[in-house]
Structures are given as C-alpha cells and as structure tokens.
Design an enzyme around this catalytic site. Structure first.
Site, PDB file in Angstrom:
ATOM      1  N   THR A  77       0.883  -1.234   0.122  1.00  0.00           N
ATOM      2  CA  THR A  77       0.000  -0.053  -0.157  1.00  0.00           C
ATOM      3  C   THR A  77       0.948   1.304   0.159  1.00  0.00           C
ATOM      4  O   THR A  77       0.664   2.227  -0.771  1.00  0.00           O
ATOM      5  CB  THR A  77      -0.799   0.029   1.158  1.00  0.00           C
ATOM      6  OG1 THR A  77      -1.852  -1.198   1.247  1.00  0.00           O
ATOM      7  CG2 THR A  77      -1.696   1.194   1.469  1.00  0.00           C
ATOM      8  N   LEU A 161      -7.729   0.781   8.032  1.00  0.00           N
ATOM      9  CA  LEU A 161      -7.083  -0.003   8.998  1.00  0.00           C
ATOM     10  C   LEU A 161      -7.635   0.829  10.447  1.00  0.00           C
ATOM     11  O   LEU A 161      -7.917   0.111  11.446  1.00  0.00           O
ATOM     12  CB  LEU A 161      -5.601   0.012   9.013  1.00  0.00           C
ATOM     13  CG  LEU A 161      -5.212  -0.743   7.836  1.00  0.00           C
ATOM     14  CD1 LEU A 161      -3.676  -0.657   7.612  1.00  0.00           C
ATOM     15  CD2 LEU A 161      -5.601  -2.206   7.704  1.00  0.00           C
ATOM     16  N   THR A 238       1.896   0.046  14.167  1.00  0.00           N
ATOM     17  CA  THR A 238       2.288  -0.901  12.980  1.00  0.00           C
ATOM     18  C   THR A 238       2.099  -0.377  11.530  1.00  0.00           C
ATOM     19  O   THR A 238       1.718  -0.746  10.420  1.00  0.00           O
ATOM     20  CB  THR A 238       1.015  -1.919  12.999  1.00  0.00           C
ATOM     21  OG1 THR A 238      -0.430  -1.218  12.924  1.00  0.00           O
ATOM     22  CG2 THR A 238       0.717  -2.568  14.080  1.00  0.00           C
ATOM     23  N   ALA A 239       2.343   1.191  11.516  1.00  0.00           N
ATOM     24  CA  ALA A 239       2.305   1.967  10.440  1.00  0.00           C
ATOM     25  C   ALA A 239       3.551   2.195   9.603  1.00  0.00           C
ATOM     26  O   ALA A 239       3.992   1.352   8.648  1.00  0.00           O
ATOM     27  CB  ALA A 239       1.553   3.196  10.670  1.00  0.00           C
ATOM     28  N   ARG A 240       4.293   3.053  10.030  1.00  0.00           N
ATOM     29  CA  ARG A 240       5.661   3.472   9.625  1.00  0.00           C
ATOM     30  C   ARG A 240       6.468   4.087  10.583  1.00  0.00           C
ATOM     31  O   ARG A 240       6.190   4.658  11.710  1.00  0.00           O
ATOM     32  CB  ARG A 240       5.515   4.302   8.369  1.00  0.00           C
ATOM     33  CG  ARG A 240       5.183   4.158   7.106  1.00  0.00           C
ATOM     34  CD  ARG A 240       6.080   3.031   6.546  1.00  0.00           C
ATOM     35  NE  ARG A 240       5.685   2.687   5.052  1.00  0.00           N
ATOM     36  CZ  ARG A 240       4.805   1.637   4.730  1.00  0.00           C
ATOM     37  NH1 ARG A 240       4.478   0.924   5.686  1.00  0.00           N
ATOM     38  NH2 ARG A 240       4.414   1.391   3.550  1.00  0.00           N
ATOM     39  N   ASP A 264       6.053  -2.448  15.237  1.00  0.00           N
ATOM     40  CA  ASP A 264       6.086  -3.748  14.341  1.00  0.00           C
ATOM     41  C   ASP A 264       6.945  -2.902  13.155  1.00  0.00           C
ATOM     42  O   ASP A 264       7.054  -3.677  11.993  1.00  0.00           O
ATOM     43  CB  ASP A 264       4.698  -3.860  13.829  1.00  0.00           C
ATOM     44  CG  ASP A 264       4.556  -5.000  12.810  1.00  0.00           C
ATOM     45  OD1 ASP A 264       5.403  -6.102  13.106  1.00  0.00           O
ATOM     46  OD2 ASP A 264       3.990  -5.015  11.913  1.00  0.00           O
ATOM     47  N   GLU A 269      14.949  -1.023   7.649  1.00  0.00           N
ATOM     48  CA  GLU A 269      14.489  -2.191   8.272  1.00  0.00           C
ATOM     49  C   GLU A 269      15.106  -3.461   7.140  1.00  0.00           C
ATOM     50  O   GLU A 269      15.108  -3.185   5.871  1.00  0.00           O
ATOM     51  CB  GLU A 269      12.711  -2.550   7.715  1.00  0.00           C
ATOM     52  CG  GLU A 269      11.845  -1.901   8.783  1.00  0.00           C
ATOM     53  CD  GLU A 269      10.385  -1.727   8.199  1.00  0.00           C
ATOM     54  OE1 GLU A 269       9.504  -1.625   9.376  1.00  0.00           O
ATOM     55  OE2 GLU A 269       9.881  -2.281   7.308  1.00  0.00           O
ATOM     56  N   HIS A 291       7.900  -6.362  11.446  1.00  0.00           N
ATOM     57  CA  HIS A 291       6.862  -5.873  10.217  1.00  0.00           C
ATOM     58  C   HIS A 291       6.274  -7.139   9.657  1.00  0.00           C
ATOM     59  O   HIS A 291       6.213  -6.959   8.595  1.00  0.00           O
ATOM     60  CB  HIS A 291       7.889  -4.988   9.227  1.00  0.00           C
ATOM     61  CG  HIS A 291       7.137  -4.067   8.386  1.00  0.00           C
ATOM     62  ND1 HIS A 291       7.526  -2.947   7.932  1.00  0.00           N
ATOM     63  CD2 HIS A 291       5.775  -4.132   7.801  1.00  0.00           C
ATOM     64  CE1 HIS A 291       6.636  -2.529   7.166  1.00  0.00           C
ATOM     65  NE2 HIS A 291       5.446  -3.051   7.308  1.00  0.00           N
ATOM     66  N   TRP A 294       1.130  -7.226   8.928  1.00  0.00           N
ATOM     67  CA  TRP A 294       0.170  -7.275   7.630  1.00  0.00           C
ATOM     68  C   TRP A 294       0.344  -8.689   6.965  1.00  0.00           C
ATOM     69  O   TRP A 294      -0.401  -9.187   6.114  1.00  0.00           O
ATOM     70  CB  TRP A 294       0.716  -6.657   6.636  1.00  0.00           C
ATOM     71  CG  TRP A 294       2.316  -6.950   6.038  1.00  0.00           C
ATOM     72  CD1 TRP A 294       3.568  -6.971   6.858  1.00  0.00           C
ATOM     73  CD2 TRP A 294       2.682  -7.779   5.112  1.00  0.00           C
ATOM     74  NE1 TRP A 294       4.384  -7.433   6.164  1.00  0.00           N
ATOM     75  CE2 TRP A 294       3.862  -7.793   5.061  1.00  0.00           C
ATOM     76  CE3 TRP A 294       1.979  -8.272   3.786  1.00  0.00           C
ATOM     77  CZ2 TRP A 294       4.682  -8.702   4.077  1.00  0.00           C
ATOM     78  CZ3 TRP A 294       2.586  -9.181   2.998  1.00  0.00           C
ATOM     79  CH2 TRP A 294       4.081  -9.112   3.079  1.00  0.00           C
TER      80      TRP A 294
END
Length: 323
Positions: A77, A161, A238-240, A264, A269, A291, A294
C-alpha cells in the site's frame, strides 16, 4: 505496448514462498528476482514494461534509465519508496494494493495490546527464570494486569485500518476517539474526531495508522511523550517507523512516560543490531516485531491476487488503484 510485455519483479522474497502468484493472462516475459540492491535497480528495469516492487526504491534516475517503463505495480500500500513526481512526469502508471490487510493488521494491533496490557512477555520471562517456584503459591503479582473494557483507544489515522481497529476496540467495550491532523483548528464531530493534543491527553492506548509524509515525520517526539506522561498510555505502531522519534521513545519508556510500546515497524528495516529499537528489548514492557502485522497467510494471498489484477487491468487499458 509491444506484443510481448516484459515484467520484472524486483523483490519476490518480500512475499512468503507459500503465496501463489496467479498466471498473467496475456503474452509476457516475467523476470523474478528475490532481492534487488539499489545499485542493481537501473540495470534490471532497463528494458521493462512493468516493474513490480514491494520495498525496492525507484527514484527519478532509475525511471529515466527505463525508457519502455509504463507501469509500476506496487506489492504494497505504501508508496514512499517511489518517486511519484518522476513517474507522473514520465506518464508511468503507479498502482498500489488496497485494503488487503484489514483483518491481519488490526489483529496484530490487538495482539500487541493484549500482550502489553496483561504483561504476557514479562510473566513468561519471569516463569522461565524460576519466579513461580520462588513465589511458593498458585500465582504472583509482579506485573500489573489491566482490562481493556472501559479504557480509551486513541487512533491517529482513520482509513480502513484505523476504522477496523476502532470496530474491534468498541466490541471489547473500549471508548474510541480519532485524532484530527496535528495543527488542524477546525473542530469536527465526525467519527468522534478530536484535536490531536486532546487525543494524546485522553488515550489509554494510542495506535498509529497514518501514512509517512513530510507532515507526519516524527509525529510523536519528546513534547508529545511528555504530554502523555501523566496518563502513561500504551503506544502501538504498525504503520511506519518514521512516525516516531526513536530517541524520544527511548526516553519515554525508560522514564515511565509510557506504560509500554508495541512496535512492528522501524527505519531502516531490518534495523542494525545496535539500533535504538533493538536496545530497548531489555525492557519488559516493550515488544518489537519484524514488520509482520500485515503478513497473515490470508492477507498475503489477497495482496498477491490483487497485484496481478492491477497488472491485468492496466494491460487492458483500465488502470486501477492509481496514485
């Protein structure tokens, strides 16, 4: 478009081997790479018509070196790894994946919330270290446990979300409030939307579900954490990774301004071993996951199916999910 469409997948290993890619139903050549380093991008996409990328960065210099490129099919996304302005200048269509993880991510959010709110990790570690035998009774109370019902869930981001997390929270008896954009002065009653600072003041649990932009970079820093210190909420991201100032997070956790944090995502990363988010792992009220919010099997397969559907729609002249 030529009769033989060349498709290049730059980072297939960002999807599990258990995920099946549907057959592309038109004449094509598919080149799949497990991973692609930055210095390999230009060469690998040089004669591509369609490029698939999950996390590989595609910058202006890459796009200018790919004269045949007509579409970038994101296997994700988020689009912060794509130079969208450069793509528009070249009239390259960029399509992303939408609403594929509306169950997986919210479930991971609540997995982190439950683990922190009930101190699951801390109790597991203490049992491993012999604390139960030392207690000499059927249970012990070293770490506080709190119910979710009656607590306030603050959400930053009200897309699919954020809304799914809100639905779960309400089902558990929580009061849900959404934050307006930071600095927004117009008061709106829609979706229980409150000024940003007011959500920081009221939330017992704060969960992030907004994109990473210039506006949201380091959205939570020292002033925001200090403001939350009186209530000591849990923080879930859990986004960025770039939404949080990690130095400020370290300070907030070690000085008790937060009740705990479940993270997360981070930048970069994977993080190096000496990354500040790795150094926080000594704390019992902190969880770092790689991460994978998802990454339920169901969500990944939905993503893979939608990825091919986006490519097929573009090929027939009806591009969708464009950015």
């Amino acid at each position: 478009m030529t009769s033989l469409t060349r498709i290049v997948f730059l980072d297939r290993e960002t999807l599990s081997d258990s995920v099946q890619l549907q057959q592309v139903p038109f004449k094509h050549e598919l080149q799949v790479y497990g991973r692609t380093a930055p210095e390999q991008v230009a060469e690998r996409i040089a004669d591509a018509d369609i490029v698939i990328s999950n996390k590989v960065a595609l910058r202006r210099e890459h796009l200018e070196a790919a004269p045949q490129l007509k579409m970038i099919a994101l296997a994700a996304t988020g689009s912060d790894n794509i130079d969208l302005d450069a793509a528009r200048d070249r009239q390259i269509v960029v399509s992303n994946i939408r609403e594929y993880a509306v169950r997986s991510v919210p479930e991971h959010v609540f997995a982190l919330i439950f683990a922190l709110r009930r101190n699951i990790c801390a109790y597991r570690q203490s049992v491993k270290e012999g604390r139960w035998q030392e207690a000499q009774q059927f249970c012990y109370f070293d770490y506080p446990i709190r119910d979710l019902a009656g607590s306030t869930l603050g959400l930053i981001g009200s897309g699919s979300l954020g809304q799914a997390v809100a639905t779960m929270g309400r089902a558990l008896g929580m009061k849900v409030i959404f934050a307006q954009r930071r600095g927004q002065t117009i008061v709106s009653n829609a979706d229980d939307r409150l000024p940003f600072e007011q959500v920081l003041d009221q939330a017992d649990i704060l969960s992030l579900h907004c994109p990473l932009t210039a506006e949201t970079q380091n959205l939570l820093g020292m002033p925001e954490f200090e403001r939350m210190a009186a209530r000591r909420p849990l923080l879930i991201n859990t986004a960025r990774g770039g939404l949080i100032d990690n130095q400020a997070l370290d300070h907030a956790l070690r000085h008790g301004w937060l009740g705990g944090a479940g993270i997360d995502v981070c930048t970069p990363e994977p993080p190096p071993a000496d990354h500040i988010l790795m150094r926080l792992l000594d704390l019992p009220n902190y969880i770092l996951t790689p991460h994978i919010g998802w990454a339920s099997q169901e969500a990944m397969q939905t993503l893979a199916n939608q990825l091919i559907e986006n490519i097929v729609a573009f090929h027939r002249g009806e591009p969708r999910h464009t950015l």
